[in-house]
Design a protein around this motif. Structure first.
Motif: not given
Ligand code: ATP
Length: 233
Positions: A15-17, A37-46, A82-84, A158-160
């Motif tokens: 669990r990340i978020l 690694g705070a979970g910002k990208t994970t939030t957008l993906r959700s 997305p960031e990439d 995501d991080e423009p």
């Molecule tokens: P960053 O600025 O580095 O992109 P972030 O705030 O966007 O940081 P996330 O990319 O959401 O953070 O990552 C949050 C956590 O989830 C990190 O510990 C990362 O290693 C983990 N994580 C991200 N993507 C995956 C994945 N596909 N599988 C497993 N863990 C992941």
């Protein structure tokens, strides 16, 4: 327009978020700032349907997004850069832009193309250049331009500023403000808190997968915890 209520999400069983709450209204720029690694990208993906939340709810215009695929959410007006950047490297600028208009009529695509070229004149000048020869800043403009071709009501970036000089970052964020001024709401994920807070109407700070602070951009830029942790002051 967009509401996250106690959203928990992650990868596999990790669990990340943790209970993320977030709201975004029509025509607002909302920044989501936080460390690596705070979970910002994970939030957008959700939000965009790429990742299924473990619990909690996400609604767009009051309607749950659960079960909607990312392509269906694009048709609902929610578009994610997305960031990439995910450009088609061997296609030209104009071909990349037109790929973004897959949900639109030909007349709508032509109108949006003119708007994107007005927002980013360098794309018009280089419309026949293949994307892979572009600099980081030009690629970011192209990625945002392609997203605009879908006619979004809510644009998630995501991080423009990744890989851009401070000056180019300001140019990019100024473009984000102009996009908002056309009525498009923007959810802006940034590690670069100073610049993101300067243009955000409201912002959230995400720490270890939880939203720990919320306020207007100006309030958070003035907050001692934010100043120490994210602004280096
Ligand atoms: P960053 O600025 O580095 O992109 P972030 O705030 O966007 O940081 P996330 O990319 O959401 O953070 O990552 C949050 C956590 O989830 C990190 O510990 C990362 O290693 C983990 N994580 C991200 N993507 C995956 C994945 N596909 N599988 C497993 N863990 C992941």
């Amino acid at each position: 327009m967009l509401k996250l209520d106690k959203v928990c999400a992650g990868y596999g069983r990790m669990r990340i978020l943790h209970d993320v709450d977030l709201e975004l209204g029509e025509g607002e720029i909302v920044a989501l700032v936080g460390a690596n690694g705070a979970g910002k990208t994970t939030t957008l993906r959700s939000i965009c349907g790429q990742l299924k939340p473990m619990s909690g709810s996400i609604t767009l215009d009051g309607v749950p997004t659960a079960g909607r695929r990312p392509d269906q959410l694009v048709c609902d007006g929610l578009v994610h850069v997305p960031e990439d950047r995910a450009l088609f490297g061997t296609l030209t600028v104009e071909e990349n832009l037109r790929m973004g208009a897959w949900t639109r009529s030909s007349a709508q695509a032509t109108k949006s193309l003119a708007e994107v070229y007005e927002l980013f004149p360098v794309l018009a000048e280089r419309r026949t250049t293949v994307a892979q020869t572009f600099s980081g800043g030009q690629q970011q403009m192209l990625a945002i331009g392609r997203a605009l071709m879908a006619g979004p009501r809510l644009l998630m970036l995501d991080e423009p500023s990744t890989g851009l000089s401070p000056k180019l970052t300001w140019t990019m964020l100024e473009a984000v403000r102009r996009i908002r001024d056309t009525g498009v709401a923007v959810l802006l994920v940034e590690q670069n808190a100073k610049q993101a807070l300067a243009i955000a109407d409201r912002a959230y700070v995400l720490e270890s997968g939880a939203t720990v602070l919320a306020g207007t951009g100006a309030e958070l830029a003035d907050d001692n915890r934010v100043r120490k942790a994210y602004l280096g002051l």
